[in-house]
Design a protein around this motif. Sequence first.
Motif, PDB file in Angstrom:
ATOM      1  N   SER A  82       0.840  -1.191   0.000  1.00  0.00           N
ATOM      2  CA  SER A  82       0.000   0.000   0.000  1.00  0.00           C
ATOM      3  C   SER A  82       0.875   1.241   0.000  1.00  0.00           C
ATOM      4  N   TYR A  83       0.235   2.395  -0.216  1.00  0.00           N
ATOM      5  CA  TYR A  83       0.926   3.687  -0.241  1.00  0.00           C
ATOM      6  C   TYR A  83       0.289   4.577   0.803  1.00  0.00           C
ATOM      7  N   LYS A  84       1.053   4.903   1.870  1.00  0.00           N
ATOM      8  CA  LYS A  84       0.543   5.726   2.954  1.00  0.00           C
ATOM      9  C   LYS A  84       1.600   6.736   3.369  1.00  0.00           C
ATOM     10  N   ASN A  85       1.181   7.973   3.541  1.00  0.00           N
ATOM     11  CA  ASN A  85       2.062   9.039   4.020  1.00  0.00           C
ATOM     12  C   ASN A  85       3.381   9.108   3.266  1.00  0.00           C
ATOM     13  N   ASN A  86       3.316   9.014   1.953  1.00  0.00           N
ATOM     14  CA  ASN A  86       4.470   9.101   1.055  1.00  0.00           C
ATOM     15  C   ASN A  86       5.436   7.929   1.179  1.00  0.00           C
ATOM     16  N   PHE A  87       5.037   6.857   1.814  1.00  0.00           N
ATOM     17  CA  PHE A  87       5.854   5.640   1.899  1.00  0.00           C
ATOM     18  C   PHE A  87       5.086   4.486   1.268  1.00  0.00           C
ATOM     19  N   MET A  88       5.821   3.615   0.600  1.00  0.00           N
ATOM     20  CA  MET A  88       5.231   2.392   0.073  1.00  0.00           C
ATOM     21  C   MET A  88       5.530   1.277   1.065  1.00  0.00           C
ATOM     22  N   GLU A  89       4.510   0.528   1.393  1.00  0.00           N
ATOM     23  CA  GLU A  89       4.633  -0.582   2.333  1.00  0.00           C
ATOM     24  C   GLU A  89       4.415  -1.878   1.573  1.00  0.00           C
TER      25      GLU A  89
END
Length: 113
Positions: A82-89
Amino acid sequence: MRGKKLDIFIGADFDDDWAEVQTPKESKTSSVVLEPKKHQLYFSKEKRRGKVVTLVGEFSLSKEDAATLLKGLKKKLGCGGSYKNNFMEFQGDIKEKLRPLLVEKDFGFKAKH
């Protein structure tokens, strides 16, 4: 006692000087969109619910570009993310597989990452 409702009074009156505090969530969403070569990405690992999650960022991409990049990476890696707060997890410890794919797309990394 069966079928009766019990009323338990603790003794606190929440009407006197109590207020619900609502703080807005800070969003780190950047309005600056950088080209891939100007990114300085780094990796991080976290353990969530007993499983390893690989984080890579911080990206400065538009939402559409980030979604397209994430979709392509998930497909090549065969994992969820996923993509959250400018980070890809990404699910799993996949730093060694992920780095060459991002280098191929001209993304830059910080030293030692």
